[in-house]
Design an enzyme around this catalytic site. Structure first.
Site, PDB file in Angstrom:
ATOM      1  N   GLY A  37       0.818  -1.217   0.000  1.00 55.58           N
ATOM      2  CA  GLY A  37       0.000   0.000   0.000  1.00 55.58           C
ATOM      3  C   GLY A  37       0.848   1.263   0.000  1.00 55.58           C
ATOM      4  O   GLY A  37       0.475   2.278   0.592  1.00 55.58           O
ATOM      5  N   ASP A  42      -2.579  -8.259  -3.609  1.00 55.72           N
ATOM      6  CA  ASP A  42      -3.745  -8.198  -2.726  1.00 55.72           C
ATOM      7  C   ASP A  42      -3.306  -8.967  -1.492  1.00 55.72           C
ATOM      8  O   ASP A  42      -3.144 -10.190  -1.545  1.00 55.72           O
ATOM      9  CB  ASP A  42      -4.959  -8.849  -3.392  1.00 55.72           C
ATOM     10  N   VAL A  43      -3.091  -8.249  -0.382  1.00 60.21           N
ATOM     11  CA  VAL A  43      -2.477  -8.904   0.784  1.00 60.21           C
ATOM     12  C   VAL A  43      -3.372  -9.980   1.404  1.00 60.21           C
ATOM     13  O   VAL A  43      -2.899 -10.814   2.173  1.00 60.21           O
ATOM     14  CB  VAL A  43      -2.048  -7.887   1.879  1.00 60.21           C
ATOM     15  N   ASN A  84       2.065  -2.052   5.507  1.00 67.38           N
ATOM     16  CA  ASN A  84       1.299  -0.821   5.722  1.00 67.38           C
ATOM     17  C   ASN A  84      -0.156  -0.935   5.257  1.00 67.38           C
ATOM     18  O   ASN A  84      -1.021  -0.232   5.771  1.00 67.38           O
ATOM     19  CB  ASN A  84       2.002   0.317   4.964  1.00 67.38           C
ATOM     20  N   SER A 128      -2.072   0.783  14.810  1.00 61.89           N
ATOM     21  CA  SER A 128      -2.805   2.043  15.035  1.00 61.89           C
ATOM     22  C   SER A 128      -2.946   2.252  16.535  1.00 61.89           C
ATOM     23  O   SER A 128      -2.988   1.266  17.300  1.00 61.89           O
ATOM     24  CB  SER A 128      -4.196   1.930  14.409  1.00 61.89           C
ATOM     25  N   TYR A 187     -12.188  -2.860  13.200  1.00 63.38           N
ATOM     26  CA  TYR A 187     -10.889  -2.263  12.856  1.00 63.38           C
ATOM     27  C   TYR A 187      -9.952  -2.317  14.069  1.00 63.38           C
ATOM     28  O   TYR A 187      -8.821  -2.783  13.969  1.00 63.38           O
ATOM     29  CB  TYR A 187     -11.111  -0.815  12.401  1.00 63.38           C
ATOM     30  N   ALA A 208     -10.077  -4.140  16.790  1.00 62.21           N
ATOM     31  CA  ALA A 208      -9.715  -5.506  17.194  1.00 62.21           C
ATOM     32  C   ALA A 208      -8.602  -6.036  16.293  1.00 62.21           C
ATOM     33  O   ALA A 208      -7.642  -6.662  16.761  1.00 62.21           O
ATOM     34  CB  ALA A 208     -10.941  -6.409  17.128  1.00 62.21           C
ATOM     35  N   LYS A 248      -6.374  -4.296  14.654  1.00 58.37           N
ATOM     36  CA  LYS A 248      -5.127  -3.559  14.885  1.00 58.37           C
ATOM     37  C   LYS A 248      -4.480  -3.992  16.200  1.00 58.37           C
ATOM     38  O   LYS A 248      -3.258  -3.997  16.338  1.00 58.37           O
ATOM     39  CB  LYS A 248      -5.408  -2.049  14.878  1.00 58.37           C
ATOM     40  N   ILE A 261      -3.948  10.926  11.010  1.00 66.06           N
ATOM     41  CA  ILE A 261      -3.233  11.469   9.848  1.00 66.06           C
ATOM     42  C   ILE A 261      -4.229  11.677   8.719  1.00 66.06           C
ATOM     43  O   ILE A 261      -5.030  10.775   8.420  1.00 66.06           O
ATOM     44  CB  ILE A 261      -2.123  10.493   9.402  1.00 66.06           C
TER      45      ILE A 261
END
Ligand SMILES: NC(=O)c1ccc[n+]([C@@H]2O[C@H](COP(=O)([O-])OP(=O)(O)OC[C@H]3O[C@@H](n4cnc5c(N)ncnc54)[C@H](O)[C@@H]3O)[C@@H](O)[C@H]2O)c1
Length: 268
Positions: free
Chosen positions: A14, A64-65, A91, A143, A156, A158, A160, A189
């Site tokens: 990314g 595509d990860v 990332n 994050s 999200y 959970a 991270k 950001i």
């Protein structure tokens, strides 16, 4: 900037936009050649041009990860182009589509697959290469959302949080190969990801979003250092973690949030 990453090559998922772009440019400034592993090849173009203008080599390769086969192909092509890749930056990340919702299975799967399994897939595919070369740095972008609960982003956060934990296990696993594994936890950001949050919060508060970041800016007023973070801040931390200066640091996750987490823990 001192060229502390001269003759090194970094692989960044990314890396064509937002924070990934900031990391790619900072690593290149520090001397590294760059592989941008990106789904959208168009977005990678301008960052590749900028890196080449600095005199470094750069290429973009599709990934595509979430898809093991895609990760396998991308890493094989990357190692063909740059057999000495030593720096791996996970990332790529995805917010849940339905902000504020905790019932959507597809959102849970999306966050889990991109933010956690994506790191796993890339680390597994690079493991043989790193073990053979007995050196390397893996840097996972988690994050500050992974440090605690947030009802707006349950899936999200959970994922991270789990990425911080995975970083620790990988650090122990890879230590015998002389590979350091660390995470960076950005605060806020202004990137395409935050634009989506801004739009949601404006809709919730019946405000018109001019995409000028009014809500984002109001959040920054709570940050002790009084400013939002930038992609360059994250890039600078990545340069340090990718360099020899961090050779005895592993399994750590560094909050880059201007002191916001600390301050929020003391608010009544
Ligand atoms: N912007 C913030 O405030 C903030 C805060 C904390 C953490 N982060 C994290 O930083 C990282 C970068 O986020 P950003 O703000 O630049 O967001 P962004 O949406 O601008 O960038 C995300 C990148 O991930 C890529 N990506 C998503 N799914 C992918 C997949 N399946 N395969 C390959 N690539 C995929 C996208 O193509 C894009 O390049 C993410 O991991 C994000 O969770 C961002």
């Amino acid at each position: 900037m001192e060229r502390i990453l001269n003759k090194k090559t970094a692989f960044i998922t990314g890396g064509g936009q937002g924070i990934g772009r900031g990391i790619a440019l900072k690593l290149a400034e520090a001397g590294a050649n760059i592989v941008i592993a990106q789904r959208n090849q168009e977005t990678a173009k301008s960052v590749i041009d900028e890196i080449q203008l600095m005199g470094r080599e750069a290429t973009a390769i599709y990934i595509d990860v979430t898809d093991k086969e895609s990760v396998e192909k991308c890493i094989a092509k990357s190692l063909k182009a740059f057999p000495e890749i030593q720096i791996i930056i996970n990332n790529a990340g995805s917010l849940q589509k339905n902000i504020g919702d905790f019932t959507s299975e597809s959102d849970f799967d999306l966050c889990y697959n991109v933010n956690l399994k994506g790191i796993w897939n890339v680390a597994v595919q690079f493991s043989e290469h790193l073990a053979k070369h007995r050196q390397g740095k893996i840097i996972n972008i988690s994050s500050t959302g992974g440090r605690g609960p947030d009802p707006l982003f349950p899936a999200y956060c959970a994922s991270k949080s789990a990425a911080i934990n995975l970083t620790q296990s990988l650090a122990i696993k890879f230590a015998s190969h002389n590979v350091n594994v660390n995470a960076i936890c950005p605060g806020i950001i202004w990137t395409p990801m935050w634009e989506k949050i801004e739009q949601f919060l404006c809709d919730e508060n019946r405000l018109t979003s001019n995409n000028n970041g009014a809500i984002f800016n109001s959040y920054t007023k709570q940050i002790p250092l009084g400013r939002p973070q930038t992609s360059e801040d994250i890039g600078n931390a990545a340069v340090f973690l990718a360099s020899k200066y961090s050779c005895n640091i592993t399994g750590q996750s560094i909050d880059i949030d201007g002191g916001e987490l600390l301050a929020s823990s003391t608010r009544p």
